[in-house]
Design an enzyme around this catalytic site. Structure first.
Site, mmCIF file in Angstrom:
data_model
loop_
_atom_site.group_PDB
_atom_site.id
_atom_site.type_symbol
_atom_site.label_atom_id
_atom_site.label_comp_id
_atom_site.label_asym_id
_atom_site.label_seq_id
_atom_site.Cartn_x
_atom_site.Cartn_y
_atom_site.Cartn_z
ATOM 1 N N ASP A 189 12.676 72.045 20.066
ATOM 2 C CA ASP A 189 14.011 72.472 19.833
ATOM 3 C C ASP A 189 15.045 72.100 18.977
ATOM 4 O OD1 ASP A 189 12.849 74.085 22.186
ATOM 5 O OD2 ASP A 189 13.682 72.578 23.527
ATOM 6 N N ASN A 247 12.306 81.242 18.831
ATOM 7 C CA ASN A 247 12.110 80.884 20.018
ATOM 8 C C ASN A 247 13.454 81.034 20.765
ATOM 9 O OD1 ASN A 247 11.322 79.689 22.636
ATOM 10 N ND2 ASN A 247 10.898 77.700 22.046
ATOM 11 N N LEU A 255 3.214 74.452 19.539
ATOM 12 C CA LEU A 255 2.419 74.836 18.247
ATOM 13 C C LEU A 255 2.055 73.567 17.291
ATOM 14 C CD1 LEU A 255 4.206 78.086 17.834
ATOM 15 C CD2 LEU A 255 1.799 77.996 18.619
ATOM 16 N N HIS A 309 15.938 79.513 23.598
ATOM 17 C CA HIS A 309 16.305 78.389 24.649
ATOM 18 C C HIS A 309 17.453 78.365 25.685
ATOM 19 C CE1 HIS A 309 15.518 73.936 26.090
ATOM 20 N NE2 HIS A 309 16.852 73.907 25.944
ATOM 21 N N GLU A 336 20.422 85.711 27.414
ATOM 22 C CA GLU A 336 19.215 85.682 26.524
ATOM 23 C C GLU A 336 18.559 86.931 26.189
ATOM 24 O OE1 GLU A 336 17.124 81.449 27.820
ATOM 25 O OE2 GLU A 336 16.403 83.393 28.788
ATOM 26 N N GLY A 386 8.220 86.838 31.856
ATOM 27 C CA GLY A 386 8.377 87.869 30.555
ATOM 28 C C GLY A 386 9.648 88.672 30.556
ATOM 29 N N SER A 387 10.800 88.188 31.228
ATOM 30 C CA SER A 387 11.924 89.043 31.328
ATOM 31 C C SER A 387 12.609 89.137 29.894
ATOM 32 C CB SER A 387 13.028 88.509 32.296
ATOM 33 O OG SER A 387 13.484 87.081 31.878
ATOM 34 N N ASN A 388 12.239 88.034 29.032
ATOM 35 C CA ASN A 388 12.574 88.228 27.742
ATOM 36 C C ASN A 388 11.982 89.126 26.812
ATOM 37 O OD1 ASN A 388 15.154 86.240 26.744
ATOM 38 N ND2 ASN A 388 13.850 85.180 28.281
ATOM 39 N N GLU A 427 8.964 71.766 13.175
ATOM 40 C CA GLU A 427 8.054 70.777 13.915
ATOM 41 C C GLU A 427 8.429 70.214 15.164
ATOM 42 O OE1 GLU A 427 8.467 71.031 10.711
ATOM 43 O OE2 GLU A 427 6.649 70.923 9.444
#
Ligand code: GRF
Length: 207
Positions: A148, A110, A96, A112, A177, A15-17, A145
């Site tokens: 990435d 998201n 998902l 990446h 990030e 969870g650093s982001n 869908e």
């Protein structure tokens, strides 16, 4: 001033982001508010980061559900409960379902650790190092869908040094990030973009 965009952050680990998003929210100059943090892992350290600043946390373990859709339905219920309007995946290690992604089209981002479309999937810094690229980076994209494959909102370049290990490269990428993810949410909250086909046009791009 607009009402802050109500967001959920989905995590699976350190969870650093998430921390970067929390820190910027607490500084108060960005236009979003984390309504709930959802983790699919009980042991995720990010849970403590959220609890420390009294952000509600829900642990929804995928192992308790028979299908991806059922798991996603449980997430949807929590999102409704907290009146969430936008979802940020920050190290969330579950795919998902198509149904969920379609329901939330252009409302999930998201982050990446590569310059997509290079090195999608797992272990992107390792892939970059093994390929011998001289620069890599990180990408914030809208989830579709595919894996990435969604349209790209922001990217930042990170140099690869000759003595880099996977860890040193990953750390350098993560620093970037932590800068671009809150910035991306801010852009979204202020509707400073238009999506045309798969091109994200930034309008009046400033922090
Ligand atoms: C980040 O490197 C991100 O790019 C990837 O997962 C990692 C999560 O790290 N999607 P953290 O949990 O935010 O520290």
């Amino acid at each position: 001033m607009n009402t802050p965009l109500p967001i959920a952050v989905l995590i699976s680990g350190n969870g650093s982001n998430l921390q970067a998003i929390i820190d910027q929210q607490l500084r108060g100059n960005l236009q979003y508010e984390i309504k709930v943090v959802i983790s699919n892992q009980q042991s995720a350290f990010g849970i403590q980061r959220a609890q420390k600043v009294n952000i509600p946390v829900r642990i929804i373990s995928h192992q308790n559900f028979e299908s991806r859709e059922d798991f996603d339905d449980a997430i949807s219920i929590t999102l409704q409960e907290y009146h969430v309007e936008f979802i940020v995946l920050a190290g969330f290690m579950r795919l998902l379902s198509q149904k969920f992604v379609r329901q939330w089209k252009h409302k999930i981002i998201n982050i990446h650790p590569s310059l997509l479309p290079a090195f999608p999937g797992l272990n992107a810094p390792e892939q970059a190092l093994k390929h011998g690229v001289k620069v890599t980076g990180c990408t914030v994209f809208f989830v579709d869908e595919g894996i990435d494959t969604g349209c790209i909102l922001l990217q930042e370049v990170v140099p690869v040094e000759s003595n880099d290990t996977v860890d040193s490269l990953r750390r350098r990428i993560q620093k970037k990030e932590h800068q671009i993810l809150p910035k991306a949410i801010h852009l979204i909250a202020n509707q400073r973009y238009v999506i045309e086909n798969r091109i994200v046009h930034l309008l009046n791009h400033q922090s």
